[in-house]
Write a protein that holds these residues in place. Structure first.
Motif, PDB file in Angstrom:
ATOM      1  N   ARG A   8      -5.308   5.858 -13.328  1.00 37.72           N
ATOM      2  CA  ARG A   8      -6.176   5.409 -12.257  1.00 37.72           C
ATOM      3  C   ARG A   8      -7.037   6.589 -11.731  1.00 37.72           C
ATOM      4  N   ALA A   9      -6.241   7.734 -11.515  1.00 38.75           N
ATOM      5  CA  ALA A   9      -7.088   9.078 -10.999  1.00 38.75           C
ATOM      6  C   ALA A   9      -8.236   9.525 -11.613  1.00 38.75           C
ATOM      7  N   LEU A  21      -8.496  -0.701  -6.829  1.00 36.41           N
ATOM      8  CA  LEU A  21      -7.550  -0.860  -5.616  1.00 36.41           C
ATOM      9  C   LEU A  21      -6.436  -2.026  -5.982  1.00 36.41           C
ATOM     10  N   SER A  22      -5.210  -1.639  -6.581  1.00 36.32           N
ATOM     11  CA  SER A  22      -4.248  -2.840  -6.931  1.00 36.32           C
ATOM     12  C   SER A  22      -3.170  -2.956  -5.972  1.00 36.32           C
ATOM     13  N   ILE A  23      -3.157  -4.048  -5.199  1.00 35.77           N
ATOM     14  CA  ILE A  23      -2.148  -4.382  -4.414  1.00 35.77           C
ATOM     15  C   ILE A  23      -1.431  -6.019  -4.619  1.00 35.77           C
ATOM     16  N   GLU A  66      -0.090  -0.922  -7.776  1.00 29.44           N
ATOM     17  CA  GLU A  66      -0.019   0.741  -7.185  1.00 29.44           C
ATOM     18  C   GLU A  66       0.827   0.389  -5.881  1.00 29.44           C
ATOM     19  N   LEU A  67       0.204  -0.642  -4.977  1.00 34.95           N
ATOM     20  CA  LEU A  67       0.627  -0.595  -3.762  1.00 34.95           C
ATOM     21  C   LEU A  67       1.451  -2.054  -3.414  1.00 34.95           C
ATOM     22  N   ALA A  79      -6.283   3.720  -3.272  1.00 34.55           N
ATOM     23  CA  ALA A  79      -5.131   3.242  -2.605  1.00 34.55           C
ATOM     24  C   ALA A  79      -4.912   4.212  -1.211  1.00 34.55           C
ATOM     25  N   ALA A  80      -5.227   5.680  -1.279  1.00 31.54           N
ATOM     26  CA  ALA A  80      -4.782   6.479   0.015  1.00 31.54           C
ATOM     27  C   ALA A  80      -5.725   5.981   0.968  1.00 31.54           C
ATOM     28  N   ARG A  81      -7.087   5.670   0.745  1.00 31.30           N
ATOM     29  CA  ARG A  81      -8.231   5.460   1.674  1.00 31.30           C
ATOM     30  C   ARG A  81      -7.586   3.888   2.414  1.00 31.30           C
TER      31      ARG A  81
END
Length: 292
Positions: free
Chosen positions: A81-82, A91-93, A140-141, A277-279
């Motif tokens: 992803r990075a 952005l995977s939630i 990821e989240l 994801a961090a943002r």
């Protein structure tokens, strides 16, 4: 890439306890999964799984290895992803019903507006289902309520939540006795919902054993059924603003009913989050802090 295939096969069998279910997850044949695991065992010189008619169980060596493999899978997924441009990517939630339905839509809409090149992939499930999707590195989240994550995942508290007992307006304004509560139909979501788990704990605490239950597949269906007088329901306070304001549901007065839980973010332990994801997590923290 043979090493990656072997590790993925072993990890999938370890999760499911089954070669056939691992093959379904990985979209390969069962013999291919068996071949990859056997090759990994030969390379390491140890037996990782005990095969039997009932499935596959981890040996002592397998239990020692599995956490390292899970972490390696997470690092690989995060690394892929990075590789995307920081302003792009996905952005995977995976979210449970309450946060996914009532807390995330506005923050996700704001994030999409500010990050037009980032694809948003949201999956709604129960809390247990969302944890498993993150644990399997499909998402990821995870944004869930109430359940403790497995040790390979990190949990970060985002907001306190209260589970409120509600019913049709005619039940409001007086304290309900245990016998009255037992005679009512209790409406809830399916097993795996953290609110359902909180409800079961609360019923045990107040000494009530419902005679009738109704299980529905969405919180909107639960709330509508309670408003129509079909029963009572335990629902997160985050989900009830409109109904309480409109008077279609009433909060019930039940002695000793004090049910609290935490809305949390979960992600792979010791694995850096991708920039999207961090943002998003930082924006979500800020928004929930303003609500508290």
């Amino acid at each position: 890439m043979k090493v990656e295939a072997r590790l993925r096969a072993f990890s999938a069998v370890a999760r499911h306890g089954s070669f056939s279910r691992a093959a379904e997850e990985l979209y390969v044949s069962q013999p291919a999964v068996s071949k990859h695991v056997a090759a990994l065992e030969r390379e390491l010189g140890v037996r990782l799984l005990e095969r039997g008619r009932g499935g596959a169980a981890l040996t002592d060596a397998g239990r020692r290895l599995v956490d390292y493999v899970v972490r390696a899978e997470a690092l690989l997924a995060s690394g892929r992803r990075a590789l995307a441009d920081p302003g792009e990517g996905t952005l995977s939630i995976a979210a449970s019903g309450i946060p996914g339905t009532y807390l995330l839509p506005r923050p996700l809409a704001d994030f999409a507006r500010d990050n037009p090149l980032v694809e948003i992939d949201l999956r709604l499930s129960t809390s247990g289902g969302a944890l498993e999707l993150v644990r399997a590195h499909e998402f990821e989240l995870g944004i869930v309520g109430g359940l403790s994550p497995p040790p390979e995942l990190t949990s970060e508290a985002l907001a306190d939540d209260e589970v409120i007992l509600v019913g049709p307006p005619h039940l409001g304004g007086r304290r309900l006795r245990p016998r009255e509560l037992e005679d009512l139909t209790w409406i809830s979501r399916e097993e795996g919902s953290a609110t359902r788990a909180s409800l079961e704990a609360a019923l045990w605490q107040i000494g009530v054993t419902p005679r009738r239950r109704l299980v529905l597949d969405s919180w909107e269906a639960v709330k509508r059924s309670a408003a129509e007088g079909l029963g009572v329901a335990a629902v997160s306070r985050f989900a009830l603003d409109e109904e309480l304001a409109a008077g279609t549901l009433a909060v019930l007065d039940v002695r000793r009913w004090r049910v609290r839980r935490t809305i949390a973010a979960v992600y792979a332990r010791d694995v850096p989050l991708t920039p999207p994801a961090a943002r998003f997590l930082e924006q979500l923290r800020d928004r929930l802090a303003q609500m508290s």
